[in-house]
Scaffold this active site. Structure first.
Site, PDB file in Angstrom:
ATOM      1  N   ARG A 550     -94.182-113.712 -16.555  1.00 53.51           N
ATOM      2  CA  ARG A 550     -95.515-113.614 -17.191  1.00 53.51           C
ATOM      3  C   ARG A 550     -95.586-114.532 -18.407  1.00 53.51           C
ATOM      4  O   ARG A 550     -94.604-114.686 -19.148  1.00 53.51           O
ATOM      5  CB  ARG A 550     -95.779-112.170 -17.661  1.00 53.51           C
ATOM      6  CG  ARG A 550     -96.003-111.193 -16.541  1.00 53.51           C
ATOM      7  CD  ARG A 550     -96.641-109.914 -16.985  1.00 53.51           C
ATOM      8  NE  ARG A 550     -95.933-109.262 -18.085  1.00 53.51           N
ATOM      9  CZ  ARG A 550     -96.504-108.312 -18.832  1.00 53.51           C
ATOM     10  NH1 ARG A 550     -97.744-107.959 -18.602  1.00 53.51           N
ATOM     11  NH2 ARG A 550     -95.826-107.749 -19.811  1.00 53.51           N
ATOM     12  N   SER A 614     -84.415-112.139 -19.852  1.00 55.43           N
ATOM     13  CA  SER A 614     -83.697-110.885 -19.571  1.00 55.43           C
ATOM     14  C   SER A 614     -82.384-111.077 -18.851  1.00 55.43           C
ATOM     15  O   SER A 614     -82.147-110.525 -17.766  1.00 55.43           O
ATOM     16  CB  SER A 614     -84.616-109.965 -18.779  1.00 55.43           C
ATOM     17  OG  SER A 614     -85.853-109.898 -19.442  1.00 55.43           O
ATOM     18  N   ASP A 668     -85.135-108.351 -22.581  1.00 60.50           N
ATOM     19  CA  ASP A 668     -86.270-107.461 -22.274  1.00 60.50           C
ATOM     20  C   ASP A 668     -86.074-106.062 -22.856  1.00 60.50           C
ATOM     21  O   ASP A 668     -87.039-105.395 -23.245  1.00 60.50           O
ATOM     22  CB  ASP A 668     -86.546-107.395 -20.758  1.00 60.50           C
ATOM     23  CG  ASP A 668     -85.314-107.024 -19.955  1.00 60.50           C
ATOM     24  OD1 ASP A 668     -85.448-106.850 -18.724  1.00 60.50           O
ATOM     25  OD2 ASP A 668     -84.219-106.938 -20.538  1.00 60.50           O
TER      26      ASP A 668
END
Ligand code: 0WK
Ligand code: BGC
Length: 824
Positions: A550, A614, A668
């Site tokens: 994203r 992440s 993350d």
């Protein structure tokens, strides 16, 4: 209109036909019609009852509306009709109808659907069915023991199917069954709200000479549908019109809120006897219905049943005749003691009086037995009363059945439904006109349904045996499943051991001398503060490493209008990019950023950016992160050991279209902790349980030996996914975990994360049934287990609604704020 008997057509010669026409047109017929006008229901009224019942069904199926629904729509956990694979010897007990019986059912898997039934009837004395619950179940156990004795079955261990014809709430096919309420003529004490299956098991255990396993319990409607379904696979409705009345049908799982899962169908026991208990039928109930109800064992309950079933129709007729007689309309107004006696007129009398041929003589005989000395007109009038009462019963039954048939047709999105209704029950079987009347009205109410009415030849017990066979098969399957899954079931003691080992590994990772060979890396993130509400401005954020990539624009407001608004776009990371070169990966990321900036019309703006990356990164500062190793299916080359911020800056330079101020790279888990920390300042742990699994938390600087300084705290990205890579939890790793690991891109690495994920992703090796319940109960199990293993920690679990992108932007804002303070 409803009462026309088409007497004309059949037999012109005998006066009976003449009598019927005469009754219709005779003075006796006419005044009775007028007197019982409210009991004669037109098709419009029946269509209205049908619509009311359809609304009740929807109410019963809804999670929120079910508690107040009168028609309880009880899930039966019978998900399929017999498929012919059922076989074996079964015992069955059939309790709740007019006859209590024990049966032996042999089902042969010979492709000819053949079966063999042996049964024995037992009385149901009032003192047993209205005595104490314990006595009732020991009576049932005694009868079963007697039956097994008579059939020389005592030496055999046999599964038992129990037809228990009362409203019961259940959780699974062979699990608990709570009796919601007694109906009909049953009212044993201390049973309502208890688990009937275990009461029977307890009573059977007292019989040391028999070994019976209560494997399935079904309602008689379900048993009847299964019995008929064994002969006609179209059968998807079970209907009982007997002492009581009820229906079941196969409903789409997606419409059954009370049971997990959307696939396939499940049989729903409607318990339609209670229709109208909330007053929904009060406009149709007559004074006789109200009087009957007041005198019943369960006033205010089962009101629909009391207008239909054989336990009540005789009494309804008596109450009507009594009032007519008191008003001088019958028997010259002479009331006999018998007519004053409750229950004196039974269904068998009503059926006898309605017989075509001998109806009139039967009526005379019956009324005489009641000391009423009837005239011919009296007899005709009484017959007419019976006809009106039983006709109304068939009409109401037809209306509710038509509602179910319409629902089946609509569920299947068909213009025309072809189906079979399996039926049983004394009223339907013994009343001379009932079946014909019912069929006719149903076909009139639902002309777009071709309905076959299939009378159950062997009662619901055979069906109960079918359900038991399915339960048996499922139980055997469950045993196999449990055996396969046993290694996955970790005792509290084992979990405590894992907790202690994790603690050791955490400390291992924090210590300078052991850090480099620790499997739980405990990576410093250089995130030392949480947002204090003064953050403001526009920030870009990237979120790479979960299911989706994203790009976000995050607008943070401080002060009174403190808020965070986000605009984001999701991009896919194709496999060939995930496993291509590092340059291709970062060029792809920059391409997505370009699309997003274009889309948001902010290409020129040099915005500060937070990069949620992440994967395990060793950081030297907030904006420096060297990739330790790929996980989760990523394998881009030339990245491990490289600074991913540099690689991103390189890619932006290569593109030479816009410039960004990359301020922070975060894991993350850290982004998630920050996102939730913005709402709840107590948040000091970030946990990801998704494609991968990891956790971060705020550690005291004095414990982080590889970072200078002892003041305050810093967030540590534990990278607990590597826990066990040194074999410390091999004792709980199953062959499936090893298989998943060997088949993964990074065998031997990320054992904890992979085993957590494997339990979710590689369903092939884990039976389906587990998966469905697994998803529902993950967060609950996590929270309960944490409570057990850390009882002195009061933990709030807060689901991050906005993912870690928001957190990355907040970290960027904090870093910018601290940086600006530093500049002053
Ligand atoms: C026969 C079935 C039994 C059911 C009964 C209902 O085997 O399970 O309860 O029909 O009819 P009743 O005996 O109440 O007339
Ligand atoms: C019970 C149902 C049963 C029906 C027919 C009703 O009174 O509530 O469970 O199916 O009678 O026996």
């Amino acid at each position: 209109m409803g009462l026309c008997e088409s007497a004309w057509v059949l037999r012109v010669s005998s006066h009976r036909v003449f009598f019927f026409w005469y009754a219709q047109e005779s003075s006796a017929g006419v005044w009775v019609d007028r007197y019982l006008y409210h009991m004669r229901l037109s098709d419009d009224v029946l269509l209205d009852v049908m619509a009311r019942f359809q609304a009740e069904m929807v109410k019963g199926l809804g999670r929120d509306t079910n508690p107040t629904a009168t028609v309880k729509m009880l899930p039966s956990f019978v998900r399929s009709l017999p498929d012919g694979s059922e076989k074996g010897d079964f015992l069955a007990v059939d309790l709740g109808g007019s006859q209590f019986r024990a049966l032996e059912v042999k089902v042969f898997n010979d492709g000819r659907q053949s079966s063999q039934l042996e049964s024995k009837f037992y009385p149901t004395p009032k003192e047993v069915i209205q005595g104490s619950g314990a006595e009732l179940f020991s009576y049932v156990a005694d009868c079963l023991s007697d039956f097994m004795e008579s059939r020389n079955l005592k030496h055999k261990k046999l599964p038992l199917g129990f037809t228990f014809s009362f409203p019961c709430k259940q959780t699974e096919l062979e699990e608990v069954r709570f009796l919601l309420s007694w109906t009909k003529h049953f009212k044993a004490r201390g049973v309502q709200g208890t688990d009937v299956a275990s009461s029977l098991r307890k009573a059977l255990q007292k019989h040391k000479d028999i070994d019976v396993d209560v494997l399935a319990m079904v309602n008689d409607t379900v048993g009847t549908m299964m019995t008929c379904g064994y002969d006609d696979p179209r059968c998807e409705v079970g209907l009982i019109i007997g002492t009581g009345t009820n229906a079941c049908y196969m409903e789409e799982m997606r419409h059954i809120d009370l049971v997990e899962g959307d696939e396939g169908r499940m049989c729903i026991n409607t318990e339609w006897g209670a229709f109208g208990d909330d007053g929904a039928l009060d406009d149709l109930r007559t004074e006789f219905d109200r009087e009957l109800d007041l005198g019943s064992l369960n006033p205010g309950k089962q009101l629909f049943e009391k207008m239909i079933s054989s336990l009540y129709l005789g009494e309804l007729v008596r109450l009507i005749l009594l009032k007519m007689t008191k008003e001088g309309l019958l028997f010259n107004g002479k009331v006999s003691a018998a007519l004053l006696t409750k229950g004196k007129i039974e269904m068998k009398h009503v059926s006898a009086m309605e017989k075509y041929k001998e109806g009139l003589s039967n009526t005379k005989e019956i009324l005489t037995e009641l000391n009423l000395f009837p005239s011919e007109d009296d007899c005709i009038a009484v017959q007419h009363v019976c006809t009106i009462v039983s006709f109304r019963s068939a009409n109401l039954c037809a209306a509710a059945l038509a509602a179910i048939l319409t629902r089946l047709r609509e569920n299947k999105k068909l213009l025309r439904l072809r189906t079979t209704v399996g039926i049983d029950g004394g009223l339907y079987k013994t009343h001379p006109q009932y079946p014909k009347r019912l069929h006719k009205v149903v076909r009139r109410l639902v002309p777009n349904c071709d309905v076959r009415f299939l009378l159950s030849q062997s009662g619901s017990a055979k069906g109960a045996a079918m359900v038991t066979a399915v339960a048996y098969r499922l139980a055997a399957q469950r045993k196999q499943i449990d055996a396969v899954l046993a290694p996955f079931v970790l005792s509290l003691e084992t979990l405590r051991d894992v907790k202690n080992k994790m603690r050791t590994e955490l400390e291992y990772g924090l210590k300078r001398e052991t850090q480099d060979r620790a499997t739980v890396k405990m990576l410093p993130t250089y995130v030392c503060g949480t947002p204090d509400g003064t953050e403001k401005g526009k920030y870009l954020a990237l979120d790479l490493g979960g299911t989706n990539f994203r790009v976000l624009l995050v607008k943070i407001r401080s002060g009174r209008r403190r808020s965070v608004r986000m605009y984001n776009k999701i991009f896919a990371i194709p496999l060939e990019i995930m496993q291509g070169t590092g340059e291709e990966l970062f060029d792809h990321i920059v391409q997505c950023i370009a699309d997003f900036l274009e889309y948001m019309g902010i290409k020129g703006a040099r915005l500060p950016l937070g990069f949620t990356f992440s994967f395990p990164c060793r950081q030297a500062s907030i904006d420096k992160g060297t990739l330790v190793g790929w996980t989760k299916g990523f394998k881009a080359t030339d990245c491990e050991g490289e600074d991913v911020v540099d690689m991103l800056r390189e890619a932006i330079r290569r593109r030479n279209e816009f410039d960004l101020d990359i301020v922070a790279v975060v894991n993350d888990t850290v982004g998630t902790m920050m996102t939730c920390g913005y709402e709840d300042p107590n948040c000091e742990i970030g946990l990801i349980a998704g494609t991968g699994s990891n956790v971060c938390y705020m550690e005291d600087m004095k414990n982080i030996e590889i970072v200078e300084g002892n003041e305050g705290k810093m967030c540590i990205n534990t990278e607990w996914g590597g826990f066990g890579d040194n074999g410390c939890i091999d004792n709980i790793r199953t062959k499936y975990d090893k298989e998943v690991d060997e088949g993964s891109l990074n065998a031997g690495k990320q054992r904890l994360s992979e085993s957590l994920r494997s339990k979710v992703s590689d369903q092939k090796s884990i039976p389906r049934i587990l998966f469905s319940s697994f998803s529902f109960s993950f967060s609950r199990v996590l929270q309960e287990t944490v409570k057990e293993l850390a009882p002195r920690c009061d933990v709030t679990f807060m689901l991050s609604e906005d993912g870690s992108g928001k957190g990355a932007a907040l970290i960027t804002a904090v870093a910018k704020r601290l940086h600006n303070i530093g500049q002053k």
